[in-house]
Motif scaffolding. Structure first.
Motif, mmCIF file in Angstrom:
data_model
loop_
_atom_site.group_PDB
_atom_site.id
_atom_site.type_symbol
_atom_site.label_atom_id
_atom_site.label_comp_id
_atom_site.label_asym_id
_atom_site.label_seq_id
_atom_site.Cartn_x
_atom_site.Cartn_y
_atom_site.Cartn_z
ATOM 1 N N SER A 35 0.846 -1.193 0.000
ATOM 2 C CA SER A 35 0.000 0.000 0.000
ATOM 3 C C SER A 35 0.879 1.240 0.000
ATOM 4 C CB SER A 35 -0.937 0.020 1.214
ATOM 5 O OG SER A 35 -0.188 0.093 2.418
ATOM 6 N N VAL A 36 0.285 2.351 -0.394
ATOM 7 C CA VAL A 36 0.963 3.648 -0.417
ATOM 8 C C VAL A 36 0.172 4.593 0.466
ATOM 9 C CG1 VAL A 36 1.696 5.592 -1.847
ATOM 10 C CG2 VAL A 36 1.841 3.251 -2.747
ATOM 11 N N ARG A 37 0.852 5.261 1.381
ATOM 12 C CA ARG A 37 0.175 6.203 2.278
ATOM 13 C C ARG A 37 0.180 7.596 1.661
ATOM 14 N NH1 ARG A 37 0.408 5.769 8.664
ATOM 15 N NH2 ARG A 37 -0.866 4.023 7.931
ATOM 16 N N VAL A 38 -1.020 8.164 1.479
ATOM 17 C CA VAL A 38 -1.168 9.495 0.916
ATOM 18 C C VAL A 38 -2.012 10.341 1.874
ATOM 19 C CG1 VAL A 38 -0.988 8.610 -1.442
ATOM 20 C CG2 VAL A 38 -3.255 8.889 -0.394
ATOM 21 N N LEU A 39 -2.107 11.612 1.568
ATOM 22 C CA LEU A 39 -2.918 12.525 2.371
ATOM 23 C C LEU A 39 -4.288 12.688 1.733
ATOM 24 C CD1 LEU A 39 -0.293 15.302 3.194
ATOM 25 C CD2 LEU A 39 -1.114 13.474 4.698
ATOM 26 N N ALA A 40 -5.322 12.667 2.574
ATOM 27 C CA ALA A 40 -6.692 12.824 2.098
ATOM 28 C C ALA A 40 -7.401 13.862 2.966
ATOM 29 C CB ALA A 40 -7.433 11.490 2.158
ATOM 30 N N ALA A 41 -8.513 14.351 2.452
ATOM 31 C CA ALA A 41 -9.300 15.334 3.197
ATOM 32 C C ALA A 41 -9.999 14.663 4.372
ATOM 33 C CB ALA A 41 -10.324 15.986 2.281
ATOM 34 N N ALA A 42 -9.862 15.253 5.544
ATOM 35 C CA ALA A 42 -10.505 14.707 6.731
ATOM 36 C C ALA A 42 -11.984 15.053 6.781
ATOM 37 C CB ALA A 42 -9.806 15.230 7.989
ATOM 38 N N ARG A 43 -12.420 16.023 5.999
ATOM 39 C CA ARG A 43 -13.826 16.425 5.928
ATOM 40 C C ARG A 43 -14.034 17.181 4.617
ATOM 41 N NH1 ARG A 43 -11.518 19.319 10.083
ATOM 42 N NH2 ARG A 43 -11.074 21.509 9.667
ATOM 43 N N ASP A 44 -15.261 17.502 4.291
ATOM 44 C CA ASP A 44 -15.528 18.306 3.105
ATOM 45 C C ASP A 44 -14.859 19.668 3.276
ATOM 46 O OD1 ASP A 44 -17.038 16.232 2.188
ATOM 47 O OD2 ASP A 44 -18.979 17.222 2.442
ATOM 48 N N LEU A 45 -14.154 20.102 2.230
ATOM 49 C CA LEU A 45 -13.427 21.369 2.296
ATOM 50 C C LEU A 45 -13.777 22.225 1.085
ATOM 51 C CD1 LEU A 45 -9.943 19.928 3.321
ATOM 52 C CD2 LEU A 45 -11.498 21.214 4.800
ATOM 53 N N PRO A 46 -13.927 23.542 1.276
ATOM 54 C CA PRO A 46 -14.295 24.407 0.159
ATOM 55 C C PRO A 46 -13.077 24.892 -0.611
ATOM 56 C CG PRO A 46 -14.267 25.675 2.184
ATOM 57 C CD PRO A 46 -13.919 24.250 2.566
ATOM 58 N N ALA A 47 -13.307 25.364 -1.815
ATOM 59 C CA ALA A 47 -12.241 25.997 -2.582
ATOM 60 C C ALA A 47 -11.726 27.218 -1.831
ATOM 61 C CB ALA A 47 -12.772 26.417 -3.958
ATOM 62 N N GLY A 48 -10.405 27.433 -1.907
ATOM 63 C CA GLY A 48 -9.808 28.579 -1.247
ATOM 64 C C GLY A 48 -9.409 28.343 0.189
ATOM 65 N N ASP A 55 -7.343 19.276 8.827
ATOM 66 C CA ASP A 55 -8.073 19.088 7.572
ATOM 67 C C ASP A 55 -7.609 17.845 6.817
ATOM 68 O OD1 ASP A 55 -9.474 21.520 7.919
ATOM 69 O OD2 ASP A 55 -7.763 22.635 7.113
ATOM 70 N N LEU A 56 -6.517 17.226 7.275
ATOM 71 C CA LEU A 56 -5.896 16.130 6.535
ATOM 72 C C LEU A 56 -5.839 14.864 7.377
ATOM 73 C CD1 LEU A 56 -2.912 18.235 5.171
ATOM 74 C CD2 LEU A 56 -4.893 17.490 3.848
ATOM 75 N N ARG A 57 -5.859 13.725 6.714
ATOM 76 C CA ARG A 57 -5.649 12.448 7.387
ATOM 77 C C ARG A 57 -4.890 11.520 6.450
ATOM 78 N NH1 ARG A 57 -8.995 8.157 5.990
ATOM 79 N NH2 ARG A 57 -10.815 8.623 4.690
ATOM 80 N N ALA A 58 -4.217 10.526 7.030
ATOM 81 C CA ALA A 58 -3.478 9.555 6.230
ATOM 82 C C ALA A 58 -4.449 8.547 5.641
ATOM 83 C CB ALA A 58 -2.432 8.861 7.087
ATOM 84 N N LEU A 59 -4.176 8.131 4.415
ATOM 85 C CA LEU A 59 -5.016 7.154 3.720
ATOM 86 C C LEU A 59 -4.095 6.168 3.008
ATOM 87 C CD1 LEU A 59 -7.860 6.271 2.729
ATOM 88 C CD2 LEU A 59 -7.535 7.810 0.792
ATOM 89 N N ASP A 60 -4.260 4.878 3.300
ATOM 90 C CA ASP A 60 -3.462 3.829 2.657
ATOM 91 C C ASP A 60 -4.227 3.281 1.453
ATOM 92 O OD1 ASP A 60 -1.330 3.968 4.482
ATOM 93 O OD2 ASP A 60 -2.396 2.697 5.909
ATOM 94 N N LEU A 61 -3.603 3.352 0.295
ATOM 95 C CA LEU A 61 -4.223 2.894 -0.943
ATOM 96 C C LEU A 61 -3.353 1.849 -1.624
ATOM 97 C CD1 LEU A 61 -5.353 6.306 -2.519
ATOM 98 C CD2 LEU A 61 -6.810 4.626 -1.380
ATOM 99 N N PRO A 62 -3.950 0.867 -2.312
ATOM 100 C CA PRO A 62 -3.140 -0.032 -3.136
ATOM 101 C C PRO A 62 -2.490 0.781 -4.256
ATOM 102 C CG PRO A 62 -5.486 -0.371 -3.532
ATOM 103 C CD PRO A 62 -5.383 0.540 -2.358
ATOM 104 N N PRO A 63 -1.283 0.433 -4.651
ATOM 105 C CA PRO A 63 -0.571 1.242 -5.658
ATOM 106 C C PRO A 63 -1.379 1.569 -6.907
ATOM 107 C CG PRO A 63 0.919 -0.357 -4.693
ATOM 108 C CD PRO A 63 -0.437 -0.665 -4.138
#
Length: 207
Positions: A35-48, A55-63
């Motif tokens: 798996s690859v650990r990337v950063l994801a949004a911890a909640r809905d976030l607006p532009a700007g 606002d961020l959380r770690a997310l493990d994804l298959p490559p």
């Protein structure tokens, strides 16, 4: 003693066989999936929005599922170019910066411009084409309450037919008037905008 040993030999052999089978299964069992650990949004976030740690959380994804440009670090303090949903991986194309200009062609820069009429900026969307005009504001002496800063004199076109990259979310800008819009320009156009003063207006020309 011999009879007793003979009676125990069979259970011990069975236990040994079971232990050997268990060790073999353990050896053959596949390890954890990569798996690859990337950063994801911890909640809905607006532009700007300016990204903070919460606002961020770690997310493990298959490559194979990792999107191009996924951020693994360094996203905190960056500004979102568009809205993101909770759980969505943060990519460079979602952030104001070089990744935001992918597809605009070589030599393109992101030029932030403060437009006097915030109401016009609220009508803009990414991809709109606009002209930016500059003109001297009137002194407001005879304009009445709330009218200072209205247009006076002839406006001139600073840049024409440039694309809107993003419209940052309005924030507390320390009392500054107007609203920000980020435009895709070349370096010459960006320099012209930087030297055009603060009395800027935008005309929407199409998409």
């Amino acid at each position: 003693m011999r009879a007793r040993a003979a009676r125990l030999r069979r259970p011990l052999a069975a236990l040994s066989a079971a232990a050997a089978a268990g060790l073999a299964l353990t050896a053959l069992r596949p390890g954890p999936a990569p798996s690859v650990r990337v950063l994801a949004a911890a909640r809905d976030l607006p532009a700007g929005a300016t990204l903070g740690g919460s606002d961020l959380r770690a997310l493990d994804l298959p490559p194979p599922a990792v999107p191009a440009g996924a951020m693994r670090s360094g996203a905190a303090g960056r500004v979102l170019a568009g809205p993101v949903r909770r759980g969505e991986p943060i990519t460079d194309a979602r952030l104001v910066g070089a990744g935001l200009l992918r597809g605009y062609g070589p030599g393109t820069v992101a030029a932030p411009v403060r437009v006097a009429d915030a109401g016009t900026v609220r009508l803009l969307r990414s991809g709109d084409r606009v002209d930016v005009l500059a003109g001297p504001p009137s002194d407001g002496a005879d304009d009445g309450p709330g009218k200072a800063g209205q247009w006076g004199g002839d406006a001139r076109v600073v840049v024409s037919g440039v694309r809107v990259v993003t419209v940052p979310r309005p924030r507390d800008d320390g009392g500054q008037q107007g609203a920000l819009v980020v435009l895709a320009t070349d370096r010459v156009q960006a320099q012209a905008l930087a030297g055009a003063g603060t009395a800027l207006s935008i005309t929407i020309t199409g998409t």
